[in-house]
Motif scaffolding. Structure first.
Motif, PDB file in Angstrom:
ATOM      1  N   SER A  92      47.349  38.454  57.471  1.00  0.00           N
ATOM      2  CA  SER A  92      48.589  38.974  58.031  1.00  0.00           C
ATOM      3  C   SER A  92      49.621  37.852  58.175  1.00  0.00           C
ATOM      4  N   SER A  93      50.894  38.253  58.145  1.00  0.00           N
ATOM      5  CA  SER A  93      51.983  37.283  58.288  1.00  0.00           C
ATOM      6  C   SER A  93      51.808  36.486  59.570  1.00  0.00           C
ATOM      7  N   GLY A  94      52.040  35.203  59.471  1.00  0.00           N
ATOM      8  CA  GLY A  94      51.914  34.326  60.630  1.00  0.00           C
ATOM      9  C   GLY A  94      50.524  33.757  60.810  1.00  0.00           C
ATOM     10  N   ASN A  95      49.517  34.378  60.229  1.00  0.00           N
ATOM     11  CA  ASN A  95      48.138  33.903  60.368  1.00  0.00           C
ATOM     12  C   ASN A  95      47.513  33.486  59.039  1.00  0.00           C
ATOM     13  N   SER A  96      48.024  34.010  57.960  1.00  0.00           N
ATOM     14  CA  SER A  96      47.355  33.847  56.667  1.00  0.00           C
ATOM     15  C   SER A  96      47.254  32.402  56.209  1.00  0.00           C
ATOM     16  N   TYR A  97      48.318  31.634  56.318  1.00  0.00           N
ATOM     17  CA  TYR A  97      48.271  30.274  55.786  1.00  0.00           C
ATOM     18  C   TYR A  97      47.158  29.467  56.433  1.00  0.00           C
ATOM     19  N   SER A  98      47.105  29.449  57.741  1.00  0.00           N
ATOM     20  CA  SER A  98      46.063  28.667  58.412  1.00  0.00           C
ATOM     21  C   SER A  98      44.677  29.266  58.183  1.00  0.00           C
ATOM     22  N   SER A  99      44.616  30.560  57.952  1.00  0.00           N
ATOM     23  CA  SER A  99      43.336  31.224  57.728  1.00  0.00           C
ATOM     24  C   SER A  99      42.731  30.907  56.359  1.00  0.00           C
ATOM     25  N   ILE A 100      43.574  30.665  55.360  1.00  0.00           N
ATOM     26  CA  ILE A 100      43.043  30.446  54.006  1.00  0.00           C
ATOM     27  C   ILE A 100      43.019  28.986  53.570  1.00  0.00           C
ATOM     28  N   THR A 101      43.758  28.118  54.224  1.00  0.00           N
ATOM     29  CA  THR A 101      43.807  26.716  53.791  1.00  0.00           C
ATOM     30  C   THR A 101      42.799  25.882  54.573  1.00  0.00           C
ATOM     31  N   ASN A 102      41.574  26.315  54.517  1.00  0.00           N
ATOM     32  CA  ASN A 102      40.502  25.656  55.263  1.00  0.00           C
ATOM     33  C   ASN A 102      39.510  24.957  54.340  1.00  0.00           C
ATOM     34  N   GLY A 103      39.841  24.859  53.061  1.00  0.00           N
ATOM     35  CA  GLY A 103      38.944  24.221  52.108  1.00  0.00           C
ATOM     36  C   GLY A 103      37.903  25.153  51.522  1.00  0.00           C
ATOM     37  N   ILE A 104      37.900  26.410  51.926  1.00  0.00           N
ATOM     38  CA  ILE A 104      36.965  27.394  51.363  1.00  0.00           C
ATOM     39  C   ILE A 104      37.742  28.402  50.529  1.00  0.00           C
ATOM     40  N   TYR A 105      38.680  29.095  51.158  1.00  0.00           N
ATOM     41  CA  TYR A 105      39.444  30.122  50.458  1.00  0.00           C
ATOM     42  C   TYR A 105      40.442  29.509  49.489  1.00  0.00           C
ATOM     43  N   VAL A 106      41.096  28.435  49.913  1.00  0.00           N
ATOM     44  CA  VAL A 106      42.051  27.733  49.059  1.00  0.00           C
ATOM     45  C   VAL A 106      41.792  26.237  49.169  1.00  0.00           C
TER      46      VAL A 106
ATOM     47  N   TRP B 286      50.757  28.399  42.882  1.00  0.00           N
ATOM     48  CA  TRP B 286      50.876  27.926  44.264  1.00  0.00           C
ATOM     49  C   TRP B 286      49.736  26.976  44.600  1.00  0.00           C
ATOM     50  N   ILE B 287      48.516  27.333  44.234  1.00  0.00           N
ATOM     51  CA  ILE B 287      47.369  26.459  44.498  1.00  0.00           C
ATOM     52  C   ILE B 287      47.503  25.167  43.706  1.00  0.00           C
ATOM     53  N   GLU B 288      47.863  25.269  42.427  1.00  0.00           N
ATOM     54  CA  GLU B 288      48.011  24.083  41.583  1.00  0.00           C
ATOM     55  C   GLU B 288      49.140  23.155  42.059  1.00  0.00           C
ATOM     56  N   GLN B 289      50.126  23.726  42.745  1.00  0.00           N
ATOM     57  CA  GLN B 289      51.236  22.933  43.270  1.00  0.00           C
ATOM     58  C   GLN B 289      50.906  22.335  44.640  1.00  0.00           C
ATOM     59  N   GLY B 290      49.675  22.501  45.083  1.00  0.00           N
ATOM     60  CA  GLY B 290      49.256  21.878  46.341  1.00  0.00           C
ATOM     61  C   GLY B 290      49.114  22.827  47.503  1.00  0.00           C
ATOM     62  N   ALA B 291      49.275  24.125  47.280  1.00  0.00           N
ATOM     63  CA  ALA B 291      49.118  25.140  48.336  1.00  0.00           C
ATOM     64  C   ALA B 291      49.938  24.799  49.574  1.00  0.00           C
ATOM     65  N   LEU B 292      51.219  24.575  49.350  1.00  0.00           N
ATOM     66  CA  LEU B 292      52.106  24.168  50.438  1.00  0.00           C
ATOM     67  C   LEU B 292      52.486  25.350  51.324  1.00  0.00           C
ATOM     68  N   ASP B 293      52.761  25.046  52.584  1.00  0.00           N
ATOM     69  CA  ASP B 293      53.238  26.055  53.531  1.00  0.00           C
ATOM     70  C   ASP B 293      54.765  26.023  53.477  1.00  0.00           C
ATOM     71  N   ASN B 294      55.295  26.602  52.407  1.00  0.00           N
ATOM     72  CA  ASN B 294      56.744  26.529  52.182  1.00  0.00           C
ATOM     73  C   ASN B 294      57.348  27.912  52.056  1.00  0.00           C
TER      74      ASN B 294
ATOM     75  N   ASP C 205      60.720  26.512  39.590  1.00  0.00           N
ATOM     76  CA  ASP C 205      59.321  26.740  39.235  1.00  0.00           C
ATOM     77  C   ASP C 205      58.394  26.639  40.445  1.00  0.00           C
ATOM     78  N   GLN C 206      58.902  26.129  41.549  1.00  0.00           N
ATOM     79  CA  GLN C 206      58.093  25.946  42.757  1.00  0.00           C
ATOM     80  C   GLN C 206      57.784  27.312  43.372  1.00  0.00           C
ATOM     81  N   VAL C 207      56.507  27.558  43.623  1.00  0.00           N
ATOM     82  CA  VAL C 207      56.094  28.816  44.240  1.00  0.00           C
ATOM     83  C   VAL C 207      56.129  28.641  45.745  1.00  0.00           C
ATOM     84  N   SER C 208      56.744  29.571  46.422  1.00  0.00           N
ATOM     85  CA  SER C 208      56.863  29.535  47.878  1.00  0.00           C
ATOM     86  C   SER C 208      55.801  30.427  48.501  1.00  0.00           C
ATOM     87  N   PHE C 209      55.083  29.872  49.468  1.00  0.00           N
ATOM     88  CA  PHE C 209      54.090  30.682  50.171  1.00  0.00           C
ATOM     89  C   PHE C 209      54.769  31.860  50.861  1.00  0.00           C
TER      90      PHE C 209
END
Length: 125
Positions: free
Chosen positions: A65-79, A117-125, A35-39
């Motif tokens: 884009s791949s390689g940039n998206s996780y850090s770009s969205i997990t800034n407390g605004i987008y996710v 994914w967000i509800e599971q903590g928005a992990l970089d997995n 059930d775990q969603v993978s980023f």
């Protein structure tokens, strides 16, 4: 005096029995790993299919884009991990205030993947 001692002893035994037996509903359910969603496996492919033609090509932020998206969205605004109401990314997928991507809504399954994914903590997995 004997009656009071018997009451106290009976109450102590009852309390101990309750404590040791527990309750079915007190047991923690283990999360099914399937059930775990993978980023990487679930979320980034959605971005690749629907979002990267504009982000970052036409719109710099967020860079999806791949390689940039996780850090770009997990800034407390987008996710905002564990908070879909405060996560702009999820709200935009629902059309609040306008739908993303502009070409049309994602499938319910894809939106639910982002939600989970967000509800599971928005992990970089």
């Amino acid at each position: 005096m004997k009656r009071d001692l018997a009451k106290i002893t009976g109450l102590a035994v009852f309390t101990l029995a309750l404590t040791l037996s527990g309750c079915y509903y007190d047991k923690f359910e283990e999360e099914d790993p399937s059930d775990q969603v993978s980023f990487t496996a679930d979320i980034q492919p959605i971005f690749n299919a629907y979002c990267t033609s504009c982000h970052p090509v036409l719109v710099a932020n967020p860079d999806l884009s791949s390689g940039n998206s996780y850090s770009s969205i997990t800034n407390g605004i987008y996710v905002v991990p564990n908070d879909i109401d405060a996560s702009t990314l999820y709200q935009r997928l629902l059309g609040n205030p306008s739908i993303m991507p502009p070409s049309g809504s994602l499938s319910a399954s894809e939106i639910n993947s982002v939600k989970s994914w967000i509800e599971q903590g928005a992990l970089d997995n």
